[in-house]
Design a protein around this motif. Sequence first.
Motif, PDB file in Angstrom:
ATOM      1  N   ALA A  83      -2.182   5.600   5.640  1.00  0.00           N
ATOM      2  CA  ALA A  83      -0.738   5.367   5.756  1.00  0.00           C
ATOM      3  C   ALA A  83      -0.099   5.041   4.410  1.00  0.00           C
ATOM      4  N   HIS A  84      -0.836   4.365   3.536  1.00  0.00           N
ATOM      5  CA  HIS A  84      -0.252   3.984   2.255  1.00  0.00           C
ATOM      6  C   HIS A  84      -0.055   5.175   1.332  1.00  0.00           C
ATOM      7  N   LEU A  85      -0.717   6.313   1.638  1.00  0.00           N
ATOM      8  CA  LEU A  85      -0.547   7.514   0.825  1.00  0.00           C
ATOM      9  C   LEU A  85       0.530   8.445   1.367  1.00  0.00           C
ATOM     10  N   LEU A  86       0.981   8.207   2.575  1.00  0.00           N
ATOM     11  CA  LEU A  86       1.880   9.132   3.252  1.00  0.00           C
ATOM     12  C   LEU A  86       3.133   9.386   2.411  1.00  0.00           C
ATOM     13  N   ASN A  87       3.399  10.655   2.160  1.00  0.00           N
ATOM     14  CA  ASN A  87       4.539  11.054   1.324  1.00  0.00           C
ATOM     15  C   ASN A  87       5.759  11.332   2.191  1.00  0.00           C
ATOM     16  N   GLU A  88       6.739  10.450   2.106  1.00  0.00           N
ATOM     17  CA  GLU A  88       8.016  10.666   2.782  1.00  0.00           C
ATOM     18  C   GLU A  88       9.145  10.731   1.760  1.00  0.00           C
ATOM     19  N   THR A  89       8.776  10.811   0.481  1.00  0.00           N
ATOM     20  CA  THR A  89       9.751  10.733  -0.611  1.00  0.00           C
ATOM     21  C   THR A  89      10.028  12.084  -1.245  1.00  0.00           C
ATOM     22  N   VAL A  90       8.972  12.836  -1.539  1.00  0.00           N
ATOM     23  CA  VAL A  90       9.116  14.098  -2.266  1.00  0.00           C
ATOM     24  C   VAL A  90       8.896  15.252  -1.301  1.00  0.00           C
ATOM     25  N   GLN A  91       9.955  16.013  -1.044  1.00  0.00           N
ATOM     26  CA  GLN A  91       9.850  17.159  -0.142  1.00  0.00           C
ATOM     27  C   GLN A  91       9.539  18.456  -0.897  1.00  0.00           C
ATOM     28  N   THR A 104      -3.086   4.980  -6.692  1.00  0.00           N
ATOM     29  CA  THR A 104      -1.727   4.607  -7.094  1.00  0.00           C
ATOM     30  C   THR A 104      -0.668   5.188  -6.159  1.00  0.00           C
ATOM     31  N   CYS A 105      -1.112   5.850  -5.094  1.00  0.00           N
ATOM     32  CA  CYS A 105      -0.214   6.417  -4.081  1.00  0.00           C
ATOM     33  C   CYS A 105       0.751   7.459  -4.648  1.00  0.00           C
ATOM     34  N   PRO A 106       0.259   8.454  -5.416  1.00  0.00           N
ATOM     35  CA  PRO A 106       1.167   9.488  -5.935  1.00  0.00           C
ATOM     36  C   PRO A 106       1.623  10.419  -4.826  1.00  0.00           C
TER      37      PRO A 106
END
Length: 623
Positions: free
Chosen positions: A18-26, A190-192
Amino acid sequence: MSKSQNGQLSDIEALPDAHLLNETVQTVSFEALSVSVSVKGAKEDKRIIDNVSGVIRAGEMVALMGPSGCGKTTLLNLLARRTNTGVTTEGKIYVNGGEISGGTFRKISSYVEQEDHLIGSLTCRETLDFSAKLALSNSITSAERRRRIDALLSSFGLVSNQATLVGTPIRRGLSGGQKRRLGVASSLITCPKVLFLDEPTSGLDSAASYEVISYLKNVCKQNNLIVICSIHQPSTSTFNLFDTLYLLSRGKLCYAGPLTETSSYFSTLGYEIPHFYNPAEYLLDLINVDFAQDKTAAEEQLQKIQTSWQSSGSLKQISEKIATCQEEKKEVVLEAQRTRSMMLLPFILLHRSFVKSYRDVFAYGVRIAMYLGLAIMMGTVWLRLSTHQDSIQPFVNAIFFGSAFMSFMAVAYVPAFLEDRASYVKERNNGLYGPAAFIIANFLIGIPYLFLIALLFSIVSYWLSNFYPSGEAFMYWVMWLFLDLLAAEGLVVLMSSLFPIFVVALALTAFMNGLWMSVGGFLVSPRVLNVFWKYWARYIDYQAYVFQGMMVNEFSRRNYQCGEGCHCMYATPLEDQCMIDGNGVLEVYGYKTGKNGEWAGILIAIIFAYRLLAWFVLWVKKT
């Protein structure tokens, strides 16, 4: 991690991180990217990348592929904003349809280099733990950090190897595929949202390559990441794991689009991919001109493919998608800013260096053994020197040998520092810490070991050679050796930072030590040293201050017996007693007593100057 019968990844292999889930960069899109370099003697700059455009969406795993020298690594570095100095770049790169600053981009991306640059004396878990501490510092709890590490170990199939060392030259550790997976996992801590990989399968066999890419795809899909890889001639199974292919030759695109449409696209051009043939190998052979038997036909074929792409409907669709992304522009909303204590970073690095130093015998163990061997040799060659005047010159020789060769042998630290520097470059480029934290930690970790070396060397050599027998004189000797080693290691750090190539750093450090020996006051007396060397080199020569400090420590405390018939080699006030005052020896060399504090202060200034210069070099140099 299991695979379904058709070879595809199953949907139940691992729990999402869950901490890696990308909801920022589409989306990451790029338009008309070009890279040029000047060539000596040429009228025009050489184009390495020429007018490349594309759109990559979240959840996609992209392969940049082409023959050697086609520009795929250059394109990868350009997309990752890692272009070298001396190149000219054109075009635009957008995130979510808009341009963002380099600092913001580094916060949402990470880069995995072709070389692993992992610290061999750490375990898998420790590697991830230190990466997490450096990246997140005090912004998350220990329990959250452990949860993230456990999730990554599980996602990359490293749970059973979490206590295994990465591996050193004398201790076997992880396999090549496991190291590559660990390298990727340490970048993901680092959750990129965007992950770049340069040749992630380089040096691996087909099975290990498939293993690495399949784990990577699983993490990409589960967490909606954007993953961009440069890759060279993958196997069929590995090739089929990618979603999108960007095929380049001589810097120009030959194809950019879904992997599943590759075959049909090239069929329309008259190049049918044969059945039971590796499609990646076929495509590379199709666009590779360098090794073609018929160069003219190969050139014409490549020009046809590239011209067809420039006029294709697929390229027009890419342009339309870029325009749509710009119309639907969304702001890149960063997660809550990670708070990291800048004061804490050097101590995290210090902790990691300490673990490395006591596990890796090459870090300091070999050097301690080497210096002990030197001490035994010195103590037995200059064995039990007497207080007769015939021993004065041997005492001087022993002092020079002990100080000069101790600093000269610091070149043994070059390979260990270059390994640390490689880790620093990778971690700095991924935004974990800067040169100040690295230099501070590197300096602090050396202090106890160098003091131990100075003490052990002195215990053996000082008493065997019969230097002045007092506790005070012995501790002064240890102090001068300790400062000598600190300065010598600082010189190694500076030279290796300037020229991070083993042979070059070794040669330059040896050359500088040879220079310091020449002007230090033993081989040529300061009274007769010519002004060119005296008024610049000698005053910044740390060996000169060590040598004169040791000389004063020995000869200011002792008197020596003259020869038969009271024939004294040095004229001193004690000549009528058939004795030589040791201060008379110091006068010949031009050394004064009572300056220990001044000389020690200058030495400390030189030590810090070396480290400050090394910091500046690392700050200026990005790689």
